[in-house]
Design an enzyme around this catalytic site. Structure first.
Site, PDB file in Angstrom:
ATOM      1  N   ALA A  74      11.563   9.567 -17.872  1.00  0.00           N
ATOM      2  CA  ALA A  74      11.472  11.026 -17.949  1.00  0.00           C
ATOM      3  C   ALA A  74      10.642  11.533 -16.789  1.00  0.00           C
ATOM      4  CB  ALA A  74      10.848  11.458 -19.279  1.00  0.00           C
ATOM      5  N   ASP A  75      10.916  12.764 -16.398  1.00  0.00           N
ATOM      6  CA  ASP A  75      10.100  13.408 -15.377  1.00  0.00           C
ATOM      7  C   ASP A  75      10.065  14.898 -15.673  1.00  0.00           C
ATOM      8  OD1 ASP A  75       8.678  12.732 -12.729  1.00  0.00           O
ATOM      9  OD2 ASP A  75       9.784  14.567 -12.261  1.00  0.00           O
ATOM     10  N   THR A  76       8.908  15.501 -15.441  1.00  0.00           N
ATOM     11  CA  THR A  76       8.719  16.921 -15.718  1.00  0.00           C
ATOM     12  C   THR A  76       8.155  17.603 -14.485  1.00  0.00           C
ATOM     13  OG1 THR A  76       8.294  16.487 -18.070  1.00  0.00           O
ATOM     14  CG2 THR A  76       7.542  18.601 -17.201  1.00  0.00           C
TER      15      THR A  76
END
Length: 210
Positions: free
Chosen positions: A83-85
């Protein structure tokens, strides 16, 4: 419930579930789904945006590179979730706050304004699990801060919630007292969209979630 165990129909053992992130927030969010990774294996990649790279393509690329790097290092059957935000003001990607000066600059920019949070998630099977499939989602949320005084910004910084956070704040922290509006997925803003993550796991062979 953990993410491993019998698939049921033929007694096969489900592959290991690997989280390609060291974020305790993502572990906590996975626990809400009843999923516990067998391994936590953070990916060390270059997270510098390319020149003129837009937030959505950037966050997709980061999630893909993290997942692929970890999957390539695992020889046994496994499903890797990454995941990346990213926090964006228009087309501008705000940095992850590694220093208090960076966090202060981000909060000053966000004060009294709406911004967008993009979170990408990606599932990648290891080479040892050919039955798995690559899948991804990108979730876009809108967050609006009230206008903050310099004293309020300094008080927020003093809590330490900014450390390592995209845009210099944490929705689950003290900054929540200054967020007047959110549209989208609160869990995605924190770091892992629960609905979309559940959908990805349900789409993999092996009955990962009911």
């Amino acid at each position: 419930m953990t993410a491993s165990g019998p698939t049921g129909t033929e007694g096969a053992i489900r592959p290991a579930f690997v989280l390609a992130s060291a974020s305790p927030r993502r572990l906590d969010l996975l626990a809400q789904l009843g999923v516990t990774p067998e391994r936590v294996f953070p990916a060390d990649i270059d997270e510098t945006p390319a020149r003129d790279e837009q937030p959505r393509p950037y966050v997709r690329r980061m999630a893909a590179e993290k997942a692929q790097k970890i999957a390539s290092q695992i020889t046994e059957p496994a499903l890797v979730l990454s995941a990346d935000t990213v926090v964006a003001l228009g087309h501008r990607i705000l940095p992850k706050a590694e220093t208090i000066e960076t966090a202060r600059a981000c909060l000053r920019k966000l004060s009294g304004r709406r911004h967008t949070v993009f979170t990408a998630i990606r599932c990648v099977p290891s080479a040892g699990w050919p039955e798995g499939c690559v899948s991804e989602r990108v979730v876009e949320s809108t967050v609006a801060f009230s206008r903050m005084t310099e004293q309020q910004i300094e008080a927020l910084l003093a809590t330490g919630d900014w450390q390592g956070k995209a845009g210099g704040y944490a929705l689950q922290g003290h900054a929540a007292g200054f967020i007047r509006f959110i549209s989208g997925s609160p869990s995605a803003v924190i770091g892992l969209p629960l609905f979309e993550t559940a959908q990805l796991l349900r789409g993999q062979p092996g009955n990962w979630l009911p």
